[in-house]
Design a protein around this motif. Structure first.
Motif, PDB file in Angstrom:
ATOM      1  N   VAL A 117       0.852  -1.202   0.000  1.00  0.00           N
ATOM      2  CA  VAL A 117       0.000   0.000   0.000  1.00  0.00           C
ATOM      3  C   VAL A 117       0.883   1.246   0.000  1.00  0.00           C
ATOM      4  O   VAL A 117       0.674   2.190  -0.767  1.00  0.00           O
ATOM      5  N   GLU A 118       1.916   1.232   0.852  1.00  0.00           N
ATOM      6  CA  GLU A 118       2.786   2.414   0.947  1.00  0.00           C
ATOM      7  C   GLU A 118       3.503   2.702  -0.364  1.00  0.00           C
ATOM      8  O   GLU A 118       3.818   3.838  -0.685  1.00  0.00           O
ATOM      9  N   ALA A 119       3.745   1.659  -1.153  1.00  0.00           N
ATOM     10  CA  ALA A 119       4.425   1.871  -2.445  1.00  0.00           C
ATOM     11  C   ALA A 119       3.460   2.396  -3.513  1.00  0.00           C
ATOM     12  O   ALA A 119       3.902   2.858  -4.563  1.00  0.00           O
ATOM     13  N   GLY A 120       2.129   2.293  -3.253  1.00  0.00           N
ATOM     14  CA  GLY A 120       1.166   2.805  -4.232  1.00  0.00           C
ATOM     15  C   GLY A 120       0.195   1.767  -4.774  1.00  0.00           C
ATOM     16  O   GLY A 120      -0.588   2.063  -5.671  1.00  0.00           O
ATOM     17  N   PHE A 121       0.262   0.540  -4.235  1.00  0.00           N
ATOM     18  CA  PHE A 121      -0.718  -0.493  -4.618  1.00  0.00           C
ATOM     19  C   PHE A 121      -1.926  -0.370  -3.674  1.00  0.00           C
ATOM     20  O   PHE A 121      -1.984  -1.060  -2.648  1.00  0.00           O
ATOM     21  N   GLY A 122      -2.861   0.509  -4.034  1.00  0.00           N
ATOM     22  CA  GLY A 122      -3.962   0.835  -3.125  1.00  0.00           C
ATOM     23  C   GLY A 122      -4.824  -0.348  -2.740  1.00  0.00           C
ATOM     24  O   GLY A 122      -5.407  -0.361  -1.659  1.00  0.00           O
ATOM     25  N   ASP A 123      -4.921  -1.364  -3.611  1.00  0.00           N
ATOM     26  CA  ASP A 123      -5.864  -2.460  -3.325  1.00  0.00           C
ATOM     27  C   ASP A 123      -5.179  -3.687  -2.704  1.00  0.00           C
ATOM     28  O   ASP A 123      -5.763  -4.769  -2.691  1.00  0.00           O
ATOM     29  N   ALA A 124      -3.953  -3.532  -2.193  1.00  0.00           N
ATOM     30  CA  ALA A 124      -3.229  -4.687  -1.625  1.00  0.00           C
ATOM     31  C   ALA A 124      -4.050  -5.317  -0.503  1.00  0.00           C
ATOM     32  O   ALA A 124      -4.596  -4.613   0.343  1.00  0.00           O
ATOM     33  N   ARG A 125      -4.141  -6.651  -0.519  1.00  0.00           N
ATOM     34  CA  ARG A 125      -4.912  -7.348   0.514  1.00  0.00           C
ATOM     35  C   ARG A 125      -4.506  -8.803   0.586  1.00  0.00           C
ATOM     36  O   ARG A 125      -4.001  -9.357  -0.391  1.00  0.00           O
ATOM     37  N   GLU A 126      -4.765  -9.413   1.758  1.00  0.00           N
ATOM     38  CA  GLU A 126      -4.577 -10.866   1.869  1.00  0.00           C
ATOM     39  C   GLU A 126      -5.764 -11.521   1.169  1.00  0.00           C
ATOM     40  O   GLU A 126      -6.910 -11.285   1.537  1.00  0.00           O
ATOM     41  N   VAL A 127      -5.491 -12.359   0.170  1.00  0.00           N
ATOM     42  CA  VAL A 127      -6.601 -13.001  -0.543  1.00  0.00           C
ATOM     43  C   VAL A 127      -6.869 -14.398  -0.005  1.00  0.00           C
ATOM     44  O   VAL A 127      -7.926 -14.968  -0.247  1.00  0.00           O
ATOM     45  N   PHE A 180       4.325 -25.517   9.151  1.00  0.00           N
ATOM     46  CA  PHE A 180       5.512 -24.741   9.539  1.00  0.00           C
ATOM     47  C   PHE A 180       5.180 -23.299   9.913  1.00  0.00           C
ATOM     48  O   PHE A 180       6.070 -22.529  10.233  1.00  0.00           O
ATOM     49  N   GLY A 181       3.914 -22.955   9.838  1.00  0.00           N
ATOM     50  CA  GLY A 181       3.525 -21.594  10.224  1.00  0.00           C
ATOM     51  C   GLY A 181       2.429 -21.062   9.327  1.00  0.00           C
ATOM     52  O   GLY A 181       2.062 -21.688   8.336  1.00  0.00           O
ATOM     53  N   ARG A 182       1.896 -19.897   9.707  1.00  0.00           N
ATOM     54  CA  ARG A 182       0.820 -19.307   8.911  1.00  0.00           C
ATOM     55  C   ARG A 182       1.413 -18.675   7.648  1.00  0.00           C
ATOM     56  O   ARG A 182       2.307 -17.838   7.721  1.00  0.00           O
ATOM     57  N   VAL A 183       0.866 -19.072   6.525  1.00  0.00           N
ATOM     58  CA  VAL A 183       1.347 -18.537   5.245  1.00  0.00           C
ATOM     59  C   VAL A 183       0.255 -17.639   4.672  1.00  0.00           C
ATOM     60  O   VAL A 183      -0.912 -18.040   4.588  1.00  0.00           O
ATOM     61  N   THR A 184       0.637 -16.424   4.320  1.00  0.00           N
ATOM     62  CA  THR A 184      -0.322 -15.483   3.756  1.00  0.00           C
ATOM     63  C   THR A 184      -0.089 -15.361   2.248  1.00  0.00           C
ATOM     64  O   THR A 184       1.054 -15.454   1.781  1.00  0.00           O
ATOM     65  N   ILE A 185      -1.184 -15.192   1.520  1.00  0.00           N
ATOM     66  CA  ILE A 185      -1.058 -14.897   0.081  1.00  0.00           C
ATOM     67  C   ILE A 185      -1.651 -13.507  -0.109  1.00  0.00           C
ATOM     68  O   ILE A 185      -2.839 -13.277   0.141  1.00  0.00           O
ATOM     69  N   VAL A 186      -0.782 -12.579  -0.473  1.00  0.00           N
ATOM     70  CA  VAL A 186      -1.172 -11.177  -0.619  1.00  0.00           C
ATOM     71  C   VAL A 186      -1.122 -10.808  -2.096  1.00  0.00           C
ATOM     72  O   VAL A 186      -0.178 -11.186  -2.802  1.00  0.00           O
ATOM     73  N   GLN A 187      -2.153 -10.079  -2.531  1.00  0.00           N
ATOM     74  CA  GLN A 187      -2.194  -9.676  -3.936  1.00  0.00           C
ATOM     75  C   GLN A 187      -2.491  -8.189  -4.060  1.00  0.00           C
ATOM     76  O   GLN A 187      -3.167  -7.617  -3.197  1.00  0.00           O
ATOM     77  N   ALA A 188      -2.013  -7.607  -5.127  1.00  0.00           N
ATOM     78  CA  ALA A 188      -2.325  -6.206  -5.419  1.00  0.00           C
ATOM     79  C   ALA A 188      -2.249  -6.009  -6.924  1.00  0.00           C
ATOM     80  O   ALA A 188      -1.568  -6.750  -7.629  1.00  0.00           O
ATOM     81  N   THR A 189      -2.966  -4.986  -7.388  1.00  0.00           N
ATOM     82  CA  THR A 189      -3.007  -4.686  -8.815  1.00  0.00           C
ATOM     83  C   THR A 189      -2.390  -3.324  -9.064  1.00  0.00           C
ATOM     84  O   THR A 189      -2.622  -2.388  -8.275  1.00  0.00           O
ATOM     85  N   HIS A 190      -1.641  -3.207 -10.157  1.00  0.00           N
ATOM     86  CA  HIS A 190      -1.101  -1.892 -10.522  1.00  0.00           C
ATOM     87  C   HIS A 190      -2.272  -0.970 -10.861  1.00  0.00           C
ATOM     88  O   HIS A 190      -3.116  -1.314 -11.678  1.00  0.00           O
ATOM     89  N   PRO A 191      -2.332   0.205 -10.225  1.00  0.00           N
ATOM     90  CA  PRO A 191      -3.504   1.066 -10.432  1.00  0.00           C
ATOM     91  C   PRO A 191      -3.582   1.595 -11.881  1.00  0.00           C
ATOM     92  O   PRO A 191      -2.595   1.699 -12.548  1.00  0.00           O
TER      93      PRO A 191
END
Ligand SMILES: C[S@@+](CC[C@H](N)C(=O)[O-])C[C@H]1O[C@@H](n2cnc3c(N)ncnc32)[C@H](O)[C@@H]1O
Length: 247
Positions: free
Chosen positions: A219-229, A236-247
């Motif tokens: 988000v700080e870099a400019g990917f406004g819609d970044a979110r854990e999908v 081995f631990g919680r794995v997150t999958i995060v996605q964002a789209t170039h605006p």
């Protein structure tokens, strides 16, 4: 190797980057030969396949796999989309050599670039996808910020970044502070998932991904819609999958 099966390794490090330290896949360079065995036993392939599904790579699209290591996420992209144009990026020359050997054995085209996450091997607005698996927690603070900004530069409008890594809500503290005790190889094998989970949970490198660490970075870099999908409660631990789209 047919004409269509091109595998190459390019060194795109600057003179200054030649001495730049990095954290290798297994933590120590001499453990690299165990990486693929460990990855197979840990069931990482399922994470790669899910990440590729969620990324939604299309025919002939350009993909950079950041921190590709021995190439397993790149191969998952190529298995699903044989005509994708995939470039794997990693500072570890030995890991890239392994990835190249595997690509040749499988007869798939793969460009491998020796370099760092904050300088993607791509022209401005030229990529459809930036993907990365279990690599961001290996990258230092400046490198992570550089990665997010450079992904924004290199993706075309509408292009996607898909990051798979340990992260999200903080891990179970009980687990983290009470690793299994005992002796002998059988005991170690039986408790390996718990030992690794405890190491992951306490790792200062992984700490940067906890909470909304990866989402906030994008988000700080400019990917406004970044979110854990999606997330996976891996042994081995919680794995997150995060996605964002170039605006
Ligand atoms: C745990 S391995 C993951 C490899 C592969 N992506 C996978 O899913 O199997 C982490 C990788 O990140 C790479 N790495 C470390 N520092 C990096 C950096 N600054 N930029 C890019 N990759 C880096 C390591 O060399 C290693 O290959």
């Amino acid at each position: 190797m047919t004409e269509a099966t091109k595998v190459r390794i390019l060194d795109q490090r600057t003179p200054e980057e030649r001495d730049r330290p990095f954290l290798p896949g297994m933590g120590k360079t001499w453990l690299l030969p165990l990486y693929d065995i460990f990855s197979r036993v840990a069931g990482v392939r399922g994470l790669h396949e899910r990440a590729v599904e969620l990324a939604g790579v299309g025919p002939g699209q350009a993909v950079v796999d950041v921190g590709c290591g021995t190439g397993n996420l790149s191969f998952a992209v190529l298995a699903a989309h044989p005509d994708a144009r995939v470039t794997g990026l990693d500072p570890d020359e030995d890991a890239l050599r392994r990835a190249a050997r595997k690509a040749l054995r499988r007869g798939v085209p793969l460009t491998l670039v020796q370099g760092y996450a904050d300088r993607l091997p791509a022209e401005d607005a030229s990529l459809d996808h930036v993907v990365s698996s279990l690599a961001l927690h290996h990258v230092d603070d400046d490198g992570r910020v550089g990665f997010a900004h450079d992904a924004l530069r290199a993706l075309r409008p509408g292009g996607k970044v898909t990051v798979v890594d340990f992260g999200g809500p903080a891990p179970n503290v009980e687990d983290a502070h009470h690793p299994a005790h005992g002796h002998g190889p059988a005991h170690a094998l039986r408790h390996l998932p718990r030992l690794v989970r405890s190491r992951v949970a306490q790792s200062p490198a992984v700490a940067r991904n906890l909470g909304d660490g990866i989402v906030a970075l994008l988000v700080e870099a400019g990917f406004g819609d970044a979110r854990e999908v999606e997330h996976v409660d891996h042994r081995f631990g919680r794995v997150t999958i995060v996605q964002a789209t170039h605006p």
